[in-house]
Design a protein around this motif. Sequence first.
Motif, PDB file in Angstrom:
ATOM      1  N   ALA A  12     -31.743  68.365  38.941  1.00  0.00           N
ATOM      2  CA  ALA A  12     -32.717  68.504  37.879  1.00  0.00           C
ATOM      3  C   ALA A  12     -33.817  69.376  37.859  1.00  0.00           C
ATOM      4  O   ALA A  12     -35.087  68.712  38.422  1.00  0.00           O
ATOM      5  N   ALA A  13     -34.551  69.927  37.546  1.00  0.00           N
ATOM      6  CA  ALA A  13     -35.632  70.813  37.465  1.00  0.00           C
ATOM      7  C   ALA A  13     -36.513  70.038  36.090  1.00  0.00           C
ATOM      8  O   ALA A  13     -36.116  70.554  34.979  1.00  0.00           O
ATOM      9  N   ASN A  14     -37.361  69.264  36.726  1.00  0.00           N
ATOM     10  CA  ASN A  14     -38.268  68.305  36.033  1.00  0.00           C
ATOM     11  C   ASN A  14     -39.575  69.196  35.743  1.00  0.00           C
ATOM     12  O   ASN A  14     -39.934  70.269  37.308  1.00  0.00           O
ATOM     13  N   GLY A  15     -40.493  69.312  34.280  1.00  0.00           N
ATOM     14  CA  GLY A  15     -42.375  69.717  34.911  1.00  0.00           C
ATOM     15  C   GLY A  15     -42.635  68.907  36.291  1.00  0.00           C
ATOM     16  O   GLY A  15     -43.726  69.626  36.647  1.00  0.00           O
ATOM     17  N   ASP A  16     -42.470  67.690  36.144  1.00  0.00           N
ATOM     18  CA  ASP A  16     -43.546  67.464  36.911  1.00  0.00           C
ATOM     19  C   ASP A  16     -43.033  68.086  38.644  1.00  0.00           C
ATOM     20  O   ASP A  16     -44.113  68.415  39.595  1.00  0.00           O
ATOM     21  N   LEU A  17     -41.716  68.502  38.976  1.00  0.00           N
ATOM     22  CA  LEU A  17     -41.876  68.869  40.295  1.00  0.00           C
ATOM     23  C   LEU A  17     -42.078  71.045  40.503  1.00  0.00           C
ATOM     24  O   LEU A  17     -42.609  70.715  41.330  1.00  0.00           O
ATOM     25  N   ILE A  18     -41.684  70.707  39.142  1.00  0.00           N
ATOM     26  CA  ILE A  18     -42.518  72.159  39.393  1.00  0.00           C
ATOM     27  C   ILE A  18     -44.277  72.159  39.619  1.00  0.00           C
ATOM     28  O   ILE A  18     -44.532  73.292  40.373  1.00  0.00           O
ATOM     29  N   ASP A  19     -45.101  71.423  38.433  1.00  0.00           N
ATOM     30  CA  ASP A  19     -45.622  71.090  39.002  1.00  0.00           C
ATOM     31  C   ASP A  19     -46.009  71.110  40.537  1.00  0.00           C
ATOM     32  O   ASP A  19     -47.762  71.563  40.980  1.00  0.00           O
ATOM     33  N   GLN A  79     -40.085  65.199  48.496  1.00  0.00           N
ATOM     34  CA  GLN A  79     -41.365  65.891  48.398  1.00  0.00           C
ATOM     35  C   GLN A  79     -41.206  66.085  49.962  1.00  0.00           C
ATOM     36  O   GLN A  79     -42.286  66.735  50.424  1.00  0.00           O
ATOM     37  N   GLN A  80     -40.758  65.211  50.986  1.00  0.00           N
ATOM     38  CA  GLN A  80     -41.152  65.642  51.828  1.00  0.00           C
ATOM     39  C   GLN A  80     -40.218  66.664  52.733  1.00  0.00           C
ATOM     40  O   GLN A  80     -41.335  67.659  53.397  1.00  0.00           O
ATOM     41  N   ALA A  81     -38.695  67.349  51.973  1.00  0.00           N
ATOM     42  CA  ALA A  81     -38.875  68.295  52.907  1.00  0.00           C
ATOM     43  C   ALA A  81     -39.741  69.280  52.155  1.00  0.00           C
ATOM     44  O   ALA A  81     -39.471  70.686  52.468  1.00  0.00           O
ATOM     45  N   ILE A  82     -40.162  69.744  50.698  1.00  0.00           N
ATOM     46  CA  ILE A  82     -40.679  70.594  50.323  1.00  0.00           C
ATOM     47  C   ILE A  82     -42.010  70.804  51.309  1.00  0.00           C
ATOM     48  O   ILE A  82     -42.219  71.599  51.234  1.00  0.00           O
TER      49      ILE A  82
END
Length: 135
Positions: A12-19, A79-82
């Motif tokens: 799911a593409a949410n705003g927090d992940l994009i930021d 987040q670890q992968a990113i």
Amino acid sequence: MMKLSIKFRKVAANGDLIDYVNRRISFAFSRTKHAIHSTEVTISDINGPKGGIDKECLVVIKPVGMTRIVISERRANLQQAIDRCITRANQNLTRKIKRNRTSLYKLRPSKKSPIESTGESAMSTDNYLTLEPSY
């Protein structure tokens, strides 16, 4: 100016992940952004809702005048992968820029030094100027 593209697959593409991805990319590549034409980040969940080490981040960097860099990282946490993927991509880009600069200096022929014209002893080997002390 670096172009940034973020894609999501089975996540799911949410705003927090994009930021979060934008902040990580801008911080990691702040010193090398002049050498980047475009960056693509693909975030995916390999197994879907099954769980396990299946969160993947893929970063493709297209530097100016060099071959592209592709880094992939799988972790249990997104987040670890990113974080790990962007860190590895930055290390790889920095290494590639350093190698490219070094190879450009090696290819450049040496110019005649003003010391050679004054009569001091100078020896040129492999297009590099080496000065020898005159005693």
